[in-house]
Design an enzyme around this catalytic site. Structure first.
Site, PDB file in Angstrom:
ATOM      1  N   TYR A  23      65.261  94.269  71.381  1.00 55.80           N
ATOM      2  CA  TYR A  23      65.050  94.317  72.835  1.00 55.80           C
ATOM      3  C   TYR A  23      63.557  94.351  73.115  1.00 55.80           C
ATOM      4  CZ  TYR A  23      68.987  94.458  75.978  1.00 55.80           C
ATOM      5  OH  TYR A  23      70.026  94.089  76.782  1.00 55.80           O
ATOM      6  N   GLU A  58      62.106  93.851  76.634  1.00 52.03           N
ATOM      7  CA  GLU A  58      61.829  93.659  78.062  1.00 52.03           C
ATOM      8  C   GLU A  58      60.355  93.917  78.346  1.00 52.03           C
ATOM      9  OE1 GLU A  58      64.525  96.054  80.333  1.00 52.03           O
ATOM     10  OE2 GLU A  58      66.244  94.844  79.745  1.00 52.03           O
ATOM     11  N   ASP A  76      58.688  69.123  87.388  1.00 52.19           N
ATOM     12  CA  ASP A  76      59.710  69.511  86.413  1.00 52.19           C
ATOM     13  C   ASP A  76      59.736  68.384  85.381  1.00 52.19           C
ATOM     14  OD1 ASP A  76      62.024  69.854  84.938  1.00 52.19           O
ATOM     15  OD2 ASP A  76      63.252  70.460  86.635  1.00 52.19           O
ATOM     16  N   THR A 119      62.171  72.254  80.182  1.00 54.47           N
ATOM     17  CA  THR A 119      63.027  72.772  79.127  1.00 54.47           C
ATOM     18  C   THR A 119      62.328  72.450  77.804  1.00 54.47           C
ATOM     19  OG1 THR A 119      64.272  70.710  79.251  1.00 54.47           O
ATOM     20  CG2 THR A 119      65.231  72.628  80.324  1.00 54.47           C
ATOM     21  N   LYS A 151      64.554  69.020  74.879  1.00 58.35           N
ATOM     22  CA  LYS A 151      64.803  67.581  75.049  1.00 58.35           C
ATOM     23  C   LYS A 151      63.797  66.818  74.179  1.00 58.35           C
ATOM     24  CE  LYS A 151      67.001  68.061  79.571  1.00 58.35           C
ATOM     25  NZ  LYS A 151      66.710  69.341  80.231  1.00 58.35           N
ATOM     26  N   ARG A 181      67.025  75.400  72.651  1.00 59.47           N
ATOM     27  CA  ARG A 181      67.430  75.374  74.062  1.00 59.47           C
ATOM     28  C   ARG A 181      66.710  76.496  74.806  1.00 59.47           C
ATOM     29  NH1 ARG A 181      71.289  71.783  74.075  1.00 59.47           N
ATOM     30  NH2 ARG A 181      71.370  71.825  76.332  1.00 59.47           N
TER      31      ARG A 181
HETATM   32  N1  DSN Z   1      71.514  68.546  81.902  1.00 61.05           N
HETATM   33  C1  DSN Z   1      70.191  67.978  81.825  1.00 61.05           C
HETATM   34  C2  DSN Z   1      70.224  66.525  81.559  1.00 61.05           C
HETATM   35  O1  DSN Z   1      71.102  66.104  80.828  1.00 61.05           O
HETATM   36  O2  DSN Z   1      69.388  65.796  82.040  1.00 61.05           O
HETATM   37  C3  DSN Z   1      69.396  68.329  82.998  1.00 61.05           C
HETATM   38  O3  DSN Z   1      69.490  69.700  83.172  1.00 61.05           O
END
Ligand code: DSN
Length: 413
Positions: free
Chosen positions: A53, A55, A199, A225, A228, A234
């Site tokens: 933990y 925090e 984004d 994110t 990707k 993730r």
């Molecule tokens: N789910 C993602 C995508 O596939 O583009 C976006 O959050």
């Protein structure tokens, strides 16, 4: 892959993990928002850090025993700041949605006006969809793509922005196959006195490698994110100007989240370290080349692409002329071992569960080592399938081809 303990302790789950390994191994994975992480990233995520933990933030935790966790989180922060030339980074968001929520809640008040592109045109749920918290809490207004070219039309965006005077403009896309000029968004935001958020979840890898324009100098805040094109675990990060650092950090914790996932943050640190190496730029160059070749394989076979092509990792196939919907196209491609996702095309007349498009991309096949010739072939195979969805013999032939490609580039064997 090391699964000896779970094999002995929980057969039920072990068997499904094994099946999923086999599925990933024997599928040409083209969902452009997916990737395959390194063993190092997986080891960090599967480590003892999950027990802790923490925090708070490095040096200011609510629990003892964080001396090593602090060092790991500091490394993740420094690496991602370096990757994107950011003044400040928060590496704790569990997801892209949570990161976007933290930004809106830190910089906006409920009811404030935000200008973004909606999901149906290539935006994201968190860019104001009516069923999402963003659309419920804030007054989102939309800009659209140009109806003929299906490209961003910055002068039209400027017109809407001048009319609407939003508190914030969001430049972010999950199904836009072209490069984005963030400097133009910055000019518009300045003219309207709006905050600017990018984004970059889909294109972060290309930006980190210096192959696409970096929005960080132009934006108040950037979210991405990490799983990707950036090829990490993730999760997500928020990058911002120093003047927003305190507000953003306070909104992530304690505003929205509790204990950070430090095993995932260690995975992020490892992935950022990988992205800082010269091989990562080579990977991104190859990913772009493979995607261009896959697009060529489709176009040469008469398949229509939204905007006529691609300049990034993503291709949006327009199925309208083929007379089939995205749902059936995805299912038939799945049946021959090619994994894609049905997706709306701009100005789509069909509903989201059976839209008129298929979204594909090259991140995973490039990680596996596919050559540009293989990628062209994948484009050809998809074209064959889409034009012959009822031809069993042909579908079986394609299935054999996809099997051969998967065996040529093993993932885990
Ligand atoms: N789910 C993602 C995508 O596939 O583009 C976006 O959050």
């Amino acid at each position: 892959m090391h699964l000896d303990n779970i094999r002995n302790s929980d057969m039920e789950i072990f068997e499904f993990i094994e099946k999923e390994i086999e599925r990933q191994e024997m599928t040409i994975e083209l969902i452009p928002s997916e990737n395959v992480v390194s063993y190092s990233v997986m080891e960090a995520q599967g480590s003892v850090l999950t027990n802790k933990y923490s925090e708070g933030y490095p040096g200011k935790r609510y629990y003892g025993g964080n001396q090593f966790i602090d060092e790991i989180e500091k490394i993740a922060i420094e690496r991602v700041k370096k990757l994107f030339s950011a003044e400040h980074a928060n590496v704790q968001p569990h997801s892209g949605s949570g990161a976007n929520m933290a930004v809106y809640m830190a910089l906006l008040s409920p009811g404030d006006k935000v200008l973004a592109i909606d999901l149906s045109q290539g935006g994201h749920l968190t860019h104001g969809h009516s069923l999402n918290f963003s659309g419920k809490l804030y007054n989102f207004v939309q800009y659209s793509l140009d109806e003929d070219s299906l490209l961003l039309d910055y002068s039209k965006i400027r017109d809407v922005a001048i009319k609407e005077k939003p508190k914030m403009i969001v430049a972010g896309f999950s199904a836009y196959p072209r490069e984005v000029d963030f400097s133009k968004f910055k000019d518009i935001a300045d003219e309207c006195g709006s905050l600017l958020m990018a984004d970059i979840s889909h294109i972060a890898g290309m930006i980190a490698a210096g192959l696409h324009q970096n929005p960080t100098p132009f934006c108040d805040v950037v979210t991405t994110t990490t799983h990707k094109t950036l090829r990490g675990p993730r999760g997500a990060v928020i990058l911002c100007k120093e003047k927003y650092a305190k507000d953003i950090d306070r909104m992530v914790f304690p505003g929205i989240q509790g204990g950070p996932l430090e095993h995932v943050i260690a995975g992020k640190a490892v992935a950022f370290g990988e992205a800082l190496k010269p091989q990562f730029k080579k990977y991104q160059e190859k990913l772009l080349e493979n995607n261009r070749e896959m697009a060529r394989g489709l176009l040469d076979n008469g398949i229509k692409l939204v905007s006529g092509g691609t300049e990034n990792h993503l291709i949006l196939i327009d199925l309208t002329d083929l007379g089939i919907g995205g749902k059936i196209a995805q299912e038939v491609l799945d049946s021959v071992g090619i994994c894609t996702n049905k997706n709306a095309i701009p100005f789509d007349k069909n509903p989201p569960m059976n839209p008129s498009g298929i979204r594909i991309g090259s991140p995973v096949i490039t990680t596996r080592g596919f050559s540009k010739e293989d990628s062209y072939l994948v484009g050809e195979l998809i074209s064959k399938v889409l034009k012959n969805i009822d031809n069993e013999t042909l579908l079986n032939e394609v299935k054999e081809e996809t099997k051969k490609l998967c065996l040529k580039y093993p993932l885990y064997k």
